[in-house]
Design an enzyme around this catalytic site. Structure first.
Site, short mmCIF file in Angstrom:
data_model
loop_
_atom_site.label_atom_id
_atom_site.label_comp_id
_atom_site.label_asym_id
_atom_site.label_seq_id
_atom_site.Cartn_x
_atom_site.Cartn_y
_atom_site.Cartn_z
N PHE A 152 0.85 -1.20 0.00
CA PHE A 152 0.00 0.00 0.00
C PHE A 152 0.88 1.25 0.00
O PHE A 152 0.56 2.25 0.62
CB PHE A 152 -0.92 0.00 1.23
CG PHE A 152 -1.82 -1.22 1.31
CD1 PHE A 152 -2.94 -1.32 0.49
CD2 PHE A 152 -1.54 -2.26 2.17
CE1 PHE A 152 -3.77 -2.44 0.54
CE2 PHE A 152 -2.36 -3.38 2.24
CZ PHE A 152 -3.47 -3.47 1.41
N LYS A 204 -6.52 -5.45 -1.75
CA LYS A 204 -5.70 -4.50 -2.53
C LYS A 204 -6.55 -3.82 -3.62
O LYS A 204 -6.56 -2.59 -3.74
CB LYS A 204 -4.52 -5.26 -3.15
CG LYS A 204 -3.76 -4.51 -4.19
CD LYS A 204 -2.85 -3.46 -3.58
CE LYS A 204 -2.34 -2.55 -4.66
NZ LYS A 204 -1.13 -1.89 -4.37
N GLY A 253 -9.42 18.39 -8.04
CA GLY A 253 -8.40 18.89 -8.95
C GLY A 253 -8.56 18.31 -10.34
O GLY A 253 -9.68 18.23 -10.86
N CYS A 260 -0.66 3.34 -10.37
CA CYS A 260 -1.50 2.43 -9.58
C CYS A 260 -2.99 2.63 -9.81
O CYS A 260 -3.67 1.72 -10.29
CB CYS A 260 -1.17 2.57 -8.11
SG CYS A 260 0.41 1.86 -7.73
N LYS A 263 -4.57 1.91 -13.37
CA LYS A 263 -4.39 0.50 -13.71
C LYS A 263 -5.22 -0.39 -12.78
O LYS A 263 -5.88 -1.33 -13.22
CB LYS A 263 -2.89 0.19 -13.57
CG LYS A 263 -2.46 -1.22 -13.77
CD LYS A 263 -0.95 -1.28 -13.81
CE LYS A 263 -0.30 -1.27 -12.46
NZ LYS A 263 0.00 -2.50 -11.80
C1 UDX Z 1 -1.51 4.78 -4.51
C2 UDX Z 1 -2.06 4.32 -3.15
O1 UDX Z 1 -2.22 5.46 -2.28
C3 UDX Z 1 -1.14 3.29 -2.52
O2 UDX Z 1 -1.71 2.81 -1.30
C4 UDX Z 1 -1.01 2.14 -3.53
O3 UDX Z 1 -0.30 1.08 -3.04
C5 UDX Z 1 -0.42 2.66 -4.83
O4 UDX Z 1 -1.28 3.66 -5.35
P1 UDX Z 1 0.31 6.51 -5.39
O5 UDX Z 1 -0.19 6.15 -6.75
O6 UDX Z 1 1.77 6.55 -5.14
O7 UDX Z 1 -0.29 5.49 -4.30
O8 UDX Z 1 -0.24 7.97 -5.05
P2 UDX Z 1 -1.38 8.65 -4.18
O9 UDX Z 1 -0.75 9.56 -3.22
O10 UDX Z 1 -2.34 7.69 -3.65
O11 UDX Z 1 -2.07 9.57 -5.32
C6 UDX Z 1 -2.62 9.02 -6.50
C7 UDX Z 1 -3.22 10.09 -7.37
O12 UDX Z 1 -4.38 10.65 -6.82
C8 UDX Z 1 -2.28 11.27 -7.66
O13 UDX Z 1 -2.38 11.63 -9.02
C9 UDX Z 1 -2.84 12.37 -6.79
O14 UDX Z 1 -2.57 13.65 -7.28
C10 UDX Z 1 -4.32 12.06 -6.84
N1 UDX Z 1 -5.06 12.57 -5.67
C11 UDX Z 1 -4.81 12.08 -4.42
C12 UDX Z 1 -6.05 13.55 -5.84
O15 UDX Z 1 -6.30 14.00 -6.97
N2 UDX Z 1 -6.75 13.98 -4.75
C13 UDX Z 1 -6.52 13.51 -3.51
O16 UDX Z 1 -7.21 13.95 -2.56
C14 UDX Z 1 -5.52 12.52 -3.33
#
Ligand code: UDX
Length: 430
Positions: A152, A204, A253, A260, A263
């Site tokens: 995660f 997951k 946004g 992640c 996909k």
């Molecule tokens: C994610 C999951 O959080 C993690 O637990 C998993 O194992 C892998 O995928 P990650 O892809 O690294 O992690 O980034 P994350 O911080 O979760 O953000 C994902 C996307 O969502 C980013 O593009 C982010 O900008 C966007 N996002 C996140 C938003 O647009 N708004 C939010 O409030 C939070």
């Protein structure tokens, strides 16, 4: 404990480095010789805050090593983590051929009992398939236990996430494997949820899909706010104060990107379909996410009217801050659409320059600083909320830019302050 991690991508490298840091002897394996050579010199193939320091410290202490010698790593390790890539195929399903190859290799190399841990993001039932492969290609008649231990980790805070997990999920039907996994994670947490393999795999899928749903939900609410004159930031705050909802992942946004969420949501929709369930909510999550990028380009157009021949400056290209990763980043679609409209684009990102160069080539001007990017631009477009953008000197920007538009895809800037300085500010959902 002697552990092997196969695959030195984000997941494998962070897992290997962090497990060695709590005292295990970890061998990280990759087929890419140049990657291993670099890692042996302490150079990380990925950008992740703190990873090189962790590698250096644990390699020096003799607990962490890097090799291409797969068979030897398998032989000397009690537990083998599979952390190879599962990229999407053309039809959107995960390509599991690397996972199968590794399982087959483990079966062929092992001469005594091994615990094989599936760490890559994989569709449900992969654990069963790994079991079948291990049993099928098993020349030394070895006993294998299979575990699903989903990750995660968030890019940019992966080490922190690994070291302080909310929970660790272990799916297995073997008592021995449960005890061994408990011992491995003991220095990090005792908060472990034990389940069967399939439930661990679904945890997951469901967790990532739920988080993506939260983002699309708040983006949909943002659209209603825009139309009704409400402010999404106040609305999200008011919602998040309810403990049952929680305040995280409620930032409206330009939608989610990265390797992640897009996909994983897609894979969950497909695997549900394959099993006879139409996961319509998730399809709408995907639609809202796509539409958010389109709406943002429309917002730029409606502010600036004609884009043809105008210079727009983009700040932030990575799919989120603290990473150089541009895979499925909203910036790609948004910039391509700006180019289609005839705009000329200059861009700056603190880490993603190299990746952006590969994606856009000479189609955009990649700059080395914020102010160089903004020089003579008609509009500033913020796509990734890097911390350093919070220190921009807008007096200076006023002098440098030709136009006054600031279009903020992450509701990052202080709207009142910018308006006071004479900028025309547009955020999302307000
Ligand atoms: C994610 C999951 O959080 C993690 O637990 C998993 O194992 C892998 O995928 P990650 O892809 O690294 O992690 O980034 P994350 O911080 O979760 O953000 C994902 C996307 O969502 C980013 O593009 C982010 O900008 C966007 N996002 C996140 C938003 O647009 N708004 C939010 O409030 C939070």
């Amino acid at each position: 404990m002697d552990l092997a991690v196969i695959g030195t991508g984000y997941v494998g490298l962070v897992t290997g480095a962090c497990l060695s840091d709590v005292g295990h002897n970890v061998t990280c394996v990759d087929i890419d010789e140049s990657k291993i050579e670099k890692l042996n010199q302490g150079i990380s193939p990925i950008y992740e805050p703190g990873i090189e320091e962790l590698i250096e410290k644990n390699a020096k202490a003799g607990r962490l090593s890097f090799t291409t010698d797969f068979a030897n790593a398998v032989k000397k390790s009690k537990v083998i983590f599979i952390a190879v890539g599962t990229p999407p195929k053309d039809n959107g399903e995960a390509d599991l051929s690397y996972v199968e190859n590794v399982a087959r290799g483990i079966a062929e190399a092992a001469t005594e009992t091994k615990i094989v841990v599936e760490k890559s993001t994989v569709p449900v039932e992969t654990g069963e398939k790994i079991k079948q492969v291990l049993e099928h290609y098993n020349p030394h008649n070895v006993k294998f236990e299979v575990v699903s231990n989903p990750e995660f980790l968030r890019e940019g805070s992966a080490i922190e996430d690994f070291s302080n997990p909310d929970r660790v999920v272990i799916g297995t039907d073997s008592e021995d494997a449960r005890n061994t996994m408990r011992e491995i994670y003991k220095p990090l947490t005792e908060n472990i949820l034990f389940t069967d393999i399939r439930s661990a795999e679904i945890i997951k899928h469901a967790s990532n899909s739920f988080l993506a749903t939260k983002i699309s939900f708040i983006n949909a609410v943002a659209n209603v706010c825009e139309k009704t004159g409400a402010n999404i930031e106040h609305v999200a705050k008011g919602m998040g104060l309810d403990n049952r909802i929680g305040k995280s992942f409620l930032n409206a946004g330009i939608g989610y990107g990265g390797f992640c969420f897009p996909k994983d949501v897609d894979a969950f929709v497909r695997l549900s379909e394959k099993n006879g369930y139409d996961f319509a909510i998730l399809k709408e999550v995907q639609n809202v996410n796509r539409a958010q990028r389109v709406a943002f380009v429309k917002k730029i157009e409606s502010s600036m009217w004609i884009l043809k021949g105008k210079k727009v400056a983009v700040l932030g290209l990575a799919f989120k801050p603290n990473t150089d990763d541009m895979r499925f980043a909203p910036s790609i679609d948004i910039i391509n659409n700006l180019l289609l409209e005839g705009a000329s684009v200059s861009a700056y990102d603190p880490q993603a320059r190299e990746n952006a160069k590969e994606i856009f080539g000479d189609k955009i001007e990649l700059c080395d600083s914020i102010y160089e990017t903004l020089k003579d631009a008609e509009a500033l477009i913020l796509l990734t909320e890097w911390k350093e953008f919070g220190e921009i000197d807008f007096e200076k920007v006023k002098e440098l830019m030709k136009g006054k538009f600031v279009i903020d895809g992450r509701n990052f800037f202080d709207e009142a302050k910018l308006k006071e300085k004479g900028f025309i500010y547009k955020g999302v959902g307000k």
